[in-house]
Design an enzyme around this catalytic site. Structure first.
Site, PDB file in Angstrom:
ATOM      1  N   HIS A 218       0.825  -1.213   0.000  1.00 38.51           N
ATOM      2  CA  HIS A 218       0.000   0.000   0.000  1.00 38.51           C
ATOM      3  C   HIS A 218       0.859   1.263   0.000  1.00 38.51           C
ATOM      4  CE1 HIS A 218      -3.544  -2.482   1.856  1.00 38.51           C
ATOM      5  NE2 HIS A 218      -3.204  -2.880   0.641  1.00 38.51           N
TER       6      HIS A 218
HETATM    7  C1  LIG Z   1       0.624  -7.394  -4.949  1.00 36.69           C
HETATM    8  C2  LIG Z   1      -0.327  -6.305  -4.561  1.00 36.69           C
HETATM    9  C3  LIG Z   1      -1.477  -6.624  -3.812  1.00 36.69           C
HETATM   10  C4  LIG Z   1      -2.373  -5.611  -3.434  1.00 36.69           C
HETATM   11  N1  LIG Z   1      -3.553  -5.959  -2.833  1.00 36.69           N
HETATM   12  C5  LIG Z   1      -4.506  -4.992  -2.667  1.00 36.69           C
HETATM   13  C6  LIG Z   1      -5.836  -5.339  -2.252  1.00 36.69           C
HETATM   14  O1  LIG Z   1      -6.181  -6.511  -2.088  1.00 36.69           O
HETATM   15  N2  LIG Z   1      -6.715  -4.321  -2.061  1.00 36.69           N
HETATM   16  C7  LIG Z   1      -6.387  -3.006  -2.259  1.00 36.69           C
HETATM   17  O2  LIG Z   1      -7.216  -2.134  -2.041  1.00 36.69           O
HETATM   18  N3  LIG Z   1      -5.142  -2.673  -2.667  1.00 36.69           N
HETATM   19  C8  LIG Z   1      -4.219  -3.628  -2.910  1.00 36.69           C
HETATM   20  N4  LIG Z   1      -2.988  -3.281  -3.388  1.00 36.69           N
HETATM   21  C9  LIG Z   1      -2.700  -1.839  -3.608  1.00 36.69           C
HETATM   22  C10 LIG Z   1      -3.404  -1.291  -4.839  1.00 36.69           C
HETATM   23  O3  LIG Z   1      -3.476  -2.274  -5.843  1.00 36.69           O
HETATM   24  C11 LIG Z   1      -2.617  -0.061  -5.344  1.00 36.69           C
HETATM   25  O4  LIG Z   1      -2.476   0.865  -4.293  1.00 36.69           O
HETATM   26  C12 LIG Z   1      -3.345   0.623  -6.487  1.00 36.69           C
HETATM   27  O5  LIG Z   1      -3.711  -0.306  -7.473  1.00 36.69           O
HETATM   28  C13 LIG Z   1      -2.461   1.716  -7.094  1.00 36.69           C
HETATM   29  O6  LIG Z   1      -3.188   2.408  -8.089  1.00 36.69           O
HETATM   30  P1  LIG Z   1      -2.512   3.555  -8.959  1.00 36.69           P
HETATM   31  O7  LIG Z   1      -3.566   4.025  -9.894  1.00 36.69           O
HETATM   32  O8  LIG Z   1      -1.872   4.541  -8.055  1.00 36.69           O
HETATM   33  O9  LIG Z   1      -1.332   2.841  -9.742  1.00 36.69           O
HETATM   34  P2  LIG Z   1      -1.357   1.552 -10.699  1.00 36.69           P
HETATM   35  O10 LIG Z   1      -2.647   0.829 -10.616  1.00 36.69           O
HETATM   36  O11 LIG Z   1      -0.134   0.770 -10.386  1.00 36.69           O
HETATM   37  O12 LIG Z   1      -1.284   2.168 -12.163  1.00 36.69           O
HETATM   38  C14 LIG Z   1      -0.140   2.783 -12.693  1.00 36.69           C
HETATM   39  C15 LIG Z   1      -0.114   2.439 -14.179  1.00 36.69           C
HETATM   40  O13 LIG Z   1       0.799   3.314 -14.843  1.00 36.69           O
HETATM   41  C16 LIG Z   1       1.565   2.548 -15.760  1.00 36.69           C
HETATM   42  N5  LIG Z   1       2.815   3.288 -15.971  1.00 36.69           N
HETATM   43  C17 LIG Z   1       3.777   3.554 -15.053  1.00 36.69           C
HETATM   44  N6  LIG Z   1       4.768   4.274 -15.611  1.00 36.69           N
HETATM   45  C18 LIG Z   1       4.422   4.487 -16.901  1.00 36.69           C
HETATM   46  C19 LIG Z   1       5.050   5.170 -17.986  1.00 36.69           C
HETATM   47  N7  LIG Z   1       6.227   5.793 -17.845  1.00 36.69           N
HETATM   48  N8  LIG Z   1       4.418   5.176 -19.195  1.00 36.69           N
HETATM   49  C20 LIG Z   1       3.221   4.549 -19.355  1.00 36.69           C
HETATM   50  N9  LIG Z   1       2.593   3.892 -18.352  1.00 36.69           N
HETATM   51  C21 LIG Z   1       3.183   3.864 -17.140  1.00 36.69           C
HETATM   52  C22 LIG Z   1       1.714   1.195 -15.097  1.00 36.69           C
HETATM   53  O14 LIG Z   1       2.041   0.188 -16.005  1.00 36.69           O
HETATM   54  C23 LIG Z   1       0.343   1.018 -14.457  1.00 36.69           C
HETATM   55  O15 LIG Z   1      -0.578   0.399 -15.310  1.00 36.69           O
HETATM   56  C24 LIG Z   1      -2.080  -4.259  -3.772  1.00 36.69           C
HETATM   57  C25 LIG Z   1      -0.948  -3.946  -4.514  1.00 36.69           C
HETATM   58  C26 LIG Z   1      -0.076  -4.952  -4.931  1.00 36.69           C
HETATM   59  C27 LIG Z   1       1.133  -4.558  -5.751  1.00 36.69           C
END
Ligand SMILES: Cc1cc2nc3c(=O)[nH]c(=O)nc-3n(C[C@H](O)[C@H](O)[C@H](O)COP(=O)(O)OP(=O)(O)OC[C@H]3O[C@@H](n4cnc5c(N)ncnc54)[C@H](O)[C@@H]3O)c2cc1C
Ligand SMILES: *[C@@H]1O[C@H](CO)[C@@H](O)[C@H](O)[C@H]1NC(C)=O
Ligand SMILES: *[C@@H]1O[C@H](CO)[C@@H](O)[C@H](O)[C@H]1NC(C)=O
Ligand SMILES: *[C@@H]1O[C@H](CO)[C@@H](O)[C@H](O)[C@H]1NC(C)=O
Ligand SMILES: *[C@@H]1O[C@H](CO)[C@@H](O)[C@H](O)[C@H]1NC(C)=O
Ligand SMILES: *[C@@H]1O[C@H](CO)[C@@H](O)[C@H](O)[C@H]1NC(C)=O
Ligand SMILES: *[C@@H]1O[C@H](CO)[C@@H](O)[C@H](O)[C@H]1NC(C)=O
Length: 530
Positions: free
Chosen positions: A465
């Site tokens: 997280h």
């Molecule tokens: C293993 C794991 C288990 C988890 N379990 C849970 C759970 O059960 N419940 C829960 O609520 N949370 C859980 N979390 C946390 C939650 O999934 C994350 O906090 C959340 O998904 C993050 O969302 P975000 O939109 O910030 O980033 P992300 O969903 O990671 O999205 C970022 C996106 O940007 C893309 N990207 C990055 N850099 C670039 C670039 N330079 N050019 C183009 N694209 C790029 C990436 O490929 C990705 O698709 C978990 C996380 C992990 C890793």
């Protein structure tokens, strides 16, 4: 100029579904809905212009893109591939496998090890980390929503929009029932049954896995809207933002990107559309996650000046907060051997929320190799004080930047960690858990305070997280606009200075929808005022 609009390949799509059903590969494609236009051909997008460019098709980026596309043309750039028909993403049976099958530039999960020595992961696929995570869905508390100053009614509507599309009530597995009883035995009360709210006690949360064990990532939200004007560019990694200087002010005008499997010398560009009225330029919005968004700002010349000089990046704005306040909730877990009959991975469906919302406890079953699984019971500290930072390690946007979270550096966190160990011990040694397992947990917890502190330091791990790096108030304002430049926002986990609720995914899915609606309203307002 205008890129070819959405392709309604309905017939093809039906055939595709049929194929999927026939071969029993699970599909999370929303039935009867059309997919957005997806391509990985950079030439199709190169040189084109859009009203909005969203960088990162992850948890927050997908709902944001689909919402903005109701009224504007949107380019969504994702460095990874599509999640559809990838059983490692879609099928609960394979939960956790992507985390052990990683490679440098292509795997759907990208691993990184913080300078603290703790191994971690992030998604690299359309759907982002919602495509590799535990899928546990639980809203933020009303308190949190008030504190961050969001519109409560709109927040509720945005949560409900997400929930109507990708959230399910789980059917508890055997192991989840055992964990549930263990939490109650350990005194984590009251029992709240099924609830999406953030409330003290033990509860069953929502899940993005449906009754067939099929995962519904944030990417499903793109196909779930009305016909939309969104172009999804896959397998393309954004290098940096293009700025245009006007007087002392810089405005975002577009992005530079490379093929994710190509060379860093082969650079392509896409632009924001020139508006009819100069007051209504669109925006570049970073949704690249806690690791990706600060990295892209730094690569674009926004961040601490000296650090950028080390990488010979021409400086746009000295914004000191970029990459600061990197926080990961310290976590402990007890891994127990799995009985042979429970060898399938199991996602968390139940959570224990201790008094004052201090600690969050969940259990699951994760693979440790193709053949073997372990059953972890894990606990996290909800509000750690220790903070770290993120810096570039390379100018290649595909490389992980260097991250340090400084787990347990603050005395208070270490103190709380010893209490976490005691809680964990309580659940792991509950009658329900020990009877079910028929053996003792593998790593025995120490009992003296000093031993516990030592145990904490040696065993601290991530709960996944992690957040921060572009926090509200230091890098973005309350409307998520980057300070000091025009036409640029960051909306994702990097803006959080606290992980909301038990788990952040629900709130990040909500935030994409919520900010999308806010931006639409803001522009409607602006055009009326003109
Ligand atoms: C293993 C794991 C288990 C988890 N379990 C849970 C759970 O059960 N419940 C829960 O609520 N949370 C859980 N979390 C946390 C939650 O999934 C994350 O906090 C959340 O998904 C993050 O969302 P975000 O939109 O910030 O980033 P992300 O969903 O990671 O999205 C970022 C996106 O940007 C893309 N990207 C990055 N850099 C670039 C670039 N330079 N050019 C183009 N694209 C790029 C990436 O490929 C990705 O698709 C978990 C996380 C992990 C890793
Ligand atoms: C994306 O790249 C991967 C790895 O190179 C490839 O297997 C996949 O087919 C590409 N996706 C698309 C939509 O072209
Ligand atoms: C630094 O950038 C300048 C132009 O911005 C370039 O001329 C020079 O070669 C670069 N130096 C290095 C070490 O990359
Ligand atoms: C998986 O287990 C089987 C026996 O149970 C064994 O034959 C096989 O080699 C194992 N495979 C791997 C990859 O460990
Ligand atoms: C640009 O100049 C104006 C007027 O001098 C000033 O108010 C503003 O803060 C400056 N902006 C930046 C980013 O320095
Ligand atoms: C719309 O404009 C009015 C008047 O300028 C302002 O009070 C209101 O906050 C604006 N709403 C949004 C969503 O920007
Ligand atoms: C542009 O401005 C004019 C008047 O200033 C207004 O009538 C028109 O609706 C605006 N167009 C857009 C696309 O906002």
């Amino acid at each position: 100029m205008e890129i070819q609009r959405m392709v309604h390949f309905h017939g093809l799509f039906t055939a595709f579904l049929f194929l999927l059903v026939k071969s029993t590969i699970p599909s999370s494609l929303p039935q009867g809905k059309s997919l957005p236009y997806m391509t990985s051909d950079v030439e199709e997008v190169s040189g084109k212009s859009f009203d909005y460019i969203i960088v990162g098709g992850g948890t927050t980026g997908c709902p944001l893109a689909v919402t903005l596309s109701e009224r504007y043309s949107v380019l969504l750039v994702e460095r990874g591939d599509a999640p559809y028909a990838n059983p490692q993403v879609q099928d609960k049976k394979y939960y956790g496998l992507p985390l052990i099958h990683t490679d440098k530039f292509l795997s759907v999960a990208q691993s990184f090890t913080s300078k603290d020595g703790v191994m971690n992961h992030r998604g690299r696929v359309l759907g982002g980390s919602s495509a590799i995570n535990g899928g546990f869905y639980s809203r933020a508390s009303d308190d949190f929503v008030k504190r961050v100053g969001w519109d409560e009614e709109l927040v509720k509507e945005a949560y409900e929009w997400v929930e109507s599309k990708v959230v399910y009530k789980p059917m508890l597995t055997m192991w989840q029932s055992v964990v549930e009883f263990g939490l109650l035995e350990a005194g984590i009360l009251p029992y709240n049954g099924y609830s999406l709210e953030h409330i003290e006690g033990t509860k069953i949360g929502g899940t993005i896995f449906d009754e067939y064990g099929v995962r519904h990532t944030s990417a499903d939200l793109i196909g779930a809207g009305n016909p939309v004007d969104v172009t999804v560019l896959l397998n393309a990694t954004v290098n940096n933002i293009i700025f245009q200087a006007k007087g002392n002010e810089s405005r975002a005008r577009g992005i530079r990107f490379i093929k994710s499997d190509g060379s860093t010398d082969q650079i392509y560009e896409a632009y924001l559309k020139k508006p009819k009225n100069s007051s209504s330029w669109g925006e570049v919005i970073l949704c690249a996650g806690t690791i990706g968004s600060p990295q892209i700002l730094l690569l674009s010349g926004i961040g601490p000046k000296d650090h950028l000089k080390d990488f010979n990046i021409s400086h746009v704005l000295d914004l000191k907060g970029v990459g600061q306040e990197m926080i990961d909730n310290p976590s402990l877990s007890i891994l127990v051997d799995t009985k042979p009959e429970y060898r399938f991975p199991d996602v968390p469906q139940v959570v224990g929320i201790t008094k004052d919302f201090k600690f969050i406890i969940e259990g699951g079953i994760i693979p440790i190799s193709v053949n073997a699984t372990r059953m972890p019971i894990a606990i996290k500290l909800a509000f750690p004080e220790s903070k770290g930072k993120l810096e570039l390690s390379s100018t290649d946007p595909r490389e992980n930047p260097s991250v340090e979270f400084n787990y347990l550096q603050k005395e208070k966190d270490l103190e709380e960690c010893t209490r976490m160990a005691q809680y964990l011990n309580g659940v792991a040694r509950s009658q329900s858990v020990t009877l079910f397992l028929g053996n003792q947990p593998q790593n025995n917890l120490m009992t003296s305070p000093n031993e516990l502190r030592d145990f904490c330091r040696r065993n601290v791990r991530t709960f996944y997280h992690y957040h921060g790096g572009c926090t509200v108030g230091s890098v973005v304002d309350s409307e998520y606009r980057v300070y000091g430049v025009k036409g640029l926002r960051v909306i994702d986990g990097s803006t959080l200075s606290e992980s909301p609720g038990t788990n952040p995914m629900a709130t990040l899915l909500m935030l994409g929808r919520y900010q999308g609606i806010k931006i639409l309203k803001e522009r409607e307002n602006a055009s009326q005022c003109n």
